[in-house]
Write a protein that holds these residues in place. Structure first.
Motif, mmCIF file in Angstrom:
data_model
loop_
_atom_site.group_PDB
_atom_site.id
_atom_site.type_symbol
_atom_site.label_atom_id
_atom_site.label_comp_id
_atom_site.label_asym_id
_atom_site.label_seq_id
_atom_site.Cartn_x
_atom_site.Cartn_y
_atom_site.Cartn_z
ATOM 1 N N ALA A 1 -1.814 -5.954 6.909
ATOM 2 C CA ALA A 1 -0.625 -4.909 6.809
ATOM 3 C C ALA A 1 -0.746 -4.265 8.179
ATOM 4 C CB ALA A 1 -0.824 -4.167 5.777
ATOM 5 N N MET A 2 -2.099 -3.757 8.525
ATOM 6 C CA MET A 2 -1.953 -3.112 9.936
ATOM 7 C C MET A 2 -1.710 -3.641 11.222
ATOM 8 S SD MET A 2 -2.735 0.040 8.928
ATOM 9 C CE MET A 2 -3.406 0.838 10.296
ATOM 10 N N GLU A 3 -2.091 -4.990 11.062
ATOM 11 C CA GLU A 3 -1.392 -5.795 12.331
ATOM 12 C C GLU A 3 -0.125 -6.049 12.392
ATOM 13 O OE1 GLU A 3 -3.650 -9.505 12.119
ATOM 14 O OE2 GLU A 3 -5.641 -8.471 12.232
ATOM 15 N N HIS A 4 0.556 -6.046 11.225
ATOM 16 C CA HIS A 4 1.979 -6.169 11.049
ATOM 17 C C HIS A 4 2.747 -4.897 10.719
ATOM 18 C CE1 HIS A 4 0.146 -10.210 10.867
ATOM 19 N NE2 HIS A 4 1.239 -10.574 11.766
ATOM 20 N N SER A 5 2.210 -3.723 11.055
ATOM 21 C CA SER A 5 2.537 -2.307 10.712
ATOM 22 C C SER A 5 4.061 -2.200 11.132
ATOM 23 C CB SER A 5 1.826 -1.210 10.997
ATOM 24 O OG SER A 5 1.585 -1.125 12.275
ATOM 25 N N ASP A 6 4.437 -2.590 12.369
ATOM 26 C CA ASP A 6 5.615 -2.633 12.949
ATOM 27 C C ASP A 6 6.894 -3.014 12.076
ATOM 28 O OD1 ASP A 6 4.689 -5.225 13.325
ATOM 29 O OD2 ASP A 6 5.843 -5.133 15.236
ATOM 30 N N SER A 7 6.498 -4.308 11.374
ATOM 31 C CA SER A 7 7.613 -4.517 10.386
ATOM 32 C C SER A 7 7.140 -4.353 8.850
ATOM 33 C CB SER A 7 7.433 -6.176 10.385
ATOM 34 O OG SER A 7 6.410 -6.858 10.208
ATOM 35 N N LEU A 8 6.096 -4.083 8.359
ATOM 36 C CA LEU A 8 5.578 -3.820 7.084
ATOM 37 C C LEU A 8 5.381 -2.246 6.650
ATOM 38 C CD1 LEU A 8 2.906 -6.826 6.781
ATOM 39 C CD2 LEU A 8 5.367 -6.739 6.000
ATOM 40 N N LEU A 9 5.489 -1.493 7.552
ATOM 41 C CA LEU A 9 5.241 0.129 7.126
ATOM 42 C C LEU A 9 6.665 0.414 6.569
ATOM 43 C CD1 LEU A 9 3.802 2.345 7.353
ATOM 44 C CD2 LEU A 9 4.959 3.011 9.165
ATOM 45 N N LYS A 10 6.273 0.909 5.311
ATOM 46 C CA LYS A 10 7.480 1.529 4.477
ATOM 47 C C LYS A 10 7.097 2.928 3.977
ATOM 48 C CE LYS A 10 8.455 -3.051 2.466
ATOM 49 N NZ LYS A 10 8.568 -3.753 1.170
ATOM 50 N N THR A 11 8.298 3.560 4.227
ATOM 51 C CA THR A 11 8.125 4.791 3.882
ATOM 52 C C THR A 11 8.908 5.297 2.404
ATOM 53 O OG1 THR A 11 8.163 5.571 6.159
ATOM 54 C CG2 THR A 11 8.847 7.212 4.427
ATOM 55 N N GLY A 12 8.086 6.047 1.663
ATOM 56 C CA GLY A 12 8.684 6.079 0.215
ATOM 57 C C GLY A 12 9.731 7.001 0.236
ATOM 58 N N GLN A 13 10.762 7.081 -0.707
ATOM 59 C CA GLN A 13 11.990 7.675 -0.778
ATOM 60 C C GLN A 13 11.633 9.177 -1.497
ATOM 61 O OE1 GLN A 13 14.428 5.558 -3.331
ATOM 62 N NE2 GLN A 13 15.227 4.043 -1.994
ATOM 63 N N LYS A 14 12.188 10.200 -0.931
ATOM 64 C CA LYS A 14 11.984 11.471 -1.363
ATOM 65 C C LYS A 14 12.324 11.627 -2.880
ATOM 66 C CE LYS A 14 13.493 16.337 -0.534
ATOM 67 N NZ LYS A 14 14.184 17.305 0.361
ATOM 68 N N PRO A 15 11.560 12.243 -3.692
ATOM 69 C CA PRO A 15 11.758 12.332 -5.116
ATOM 70 C C PRO A 15 13.292 13.137 -5.351
ATOM 71 C CG PRO A 15 9.631 12.808 -4.530
ATOM 72 C CD PRO A 15 10.213 12.697 -3.413
ATOM 73 N N PHE B 1 0.993 -1.036 0.127
ATOM 74 C CA PHE B 1 -0.038 0.089 -0.031
ATOM 75 C C PHE B 1 0.783 1.156 0.015
ATOM 76 C CE2 PHE B 1 -2.602 -3.201 1.827
ATOM 77 C CZ PHE B 1 -3.561 -2.977 1.120
ATOM 78 N N CYS B 2 0.652 2.160 -0.710
ATOM 79 C CA CYS B 2 1.312 3.323 -0.742
ATOM 80 C C CYS B 2 0.454 4.623 -1.325
ATOM 81 C CB CYS B 2 2.610 3.285 -1.968
ATOM 82 S SG CYS B 2 2.129 3.023 -3.591
ATOM 83 N N GLY B 3 0.842 5.797 -1.047
ATOM 84 C CA GLY B 3 0.229 6.947 -1.363
ATOM 85 C C GLY B 3 0.280 7.570 -2.556
ATOM 86 N N GLY B 4 0.695 6.873 -3.449
ATOM 87 C CA GLY B 4 0.704 7.414 -5.024
ATOM 88 C C GLY B 4 1.620 6.784 -5.842
ATOM 89 N N GLY B 5 1.515 6.930 -7.110
ATOM 90 C CA GLY B 5 2.765 6.319 -8.166
ATOM 91 C C GLY B 5 2.113 5.539 -9.155
ATOM 92 N N TYR B 6 2.376 4.519 -9.022
ATOM 93 C CA TYR B 6 1.858 3.499 -10.189
ATOM 94 C C TYR B 6 1.580 2.260 -9.544
ATOM 95 C CZ TYR B 6 6.688 1.530 -9.409
ATOM 96 O OH TYR B 6 7.552 0.939 -8.958
ATOM 97 N N THR B 7 0.875 1.215 -10.600
ATOM 98 C CA THR B 7 0.494 0.024 -10.131
ATOM 99 C C THR B 7 1.403 -0.839 -10.938
ATOM 100 O OG1 THR B 7 -1.661 0.681 -10.107
ATOM 101 C CG2 THR B 7 -1.537 -1.563 -10.453
ATOM 102 N N LYS B 8 1.895 -1.892 -10.110
ATOM 103 C CA LYS B 8 2.811 -3.035 -10.518
ATOM 104 C C LYS B 8 2.508 -4.275 -10.145
ATOM 105 C CE LYS B 8 7.608 -4.239 -10.635
ATOM 106 N NZ LYS B 8 9.032 -4.119 -10.039
#
Length: 93
Positions: A72-86, A3-10
């Motif tokens: 993903a929410m139950e395991h957010s401590d290990s699955l949360l990913k922060t996107g890279q700054k463009p 899950f991410c806040g924008g971008g593309y579908t892969k």
């Protein structure tokens, strides 16, 4: 699934079956799925039917995304990913 806040579908096929990138846009309050999302769900359902012979386990649009979100929410401590700054390309000249 990511899950991410924008971008593309892969869509990728890896260990554990078919993986899809599904985008949750919190600004627009939308969920973006791959153009062939229904086909991918049907492929997963076919695999489930072949393996388990159980129609009750059929995935649909809502329950698949909901199950993935809950996991993903139950395991957010290990699955949360922060996107890279463009980064911006340097101007030549």
């Amino acid at each position: 699934m990511t899950f991410c806040g924008g971008g593309y579908t892969k869509i990728t096929k890896g260990q554990g079956g078919i993986k899809m990138r599904i985008i949750l846009d919190t600004d627009k309050k939308t969920i973006t799925v791959p153009w062939n999302y229904s086909d991918k769900l049907e492929a997963m359902n076919k695999t489930i039917r072949e393996a388990m012979g159980d129609e009750a386990k059929t995935l649909d649009f809502k329950n698949y995304i909901d199950d993935c979100w809950k996991y993903a929410m139950e395991h957010s401590d290990s699955l949360l990913k922060t996107g890279q700054k463009p980064t911006r390309a340097e101007k030549k000249g």
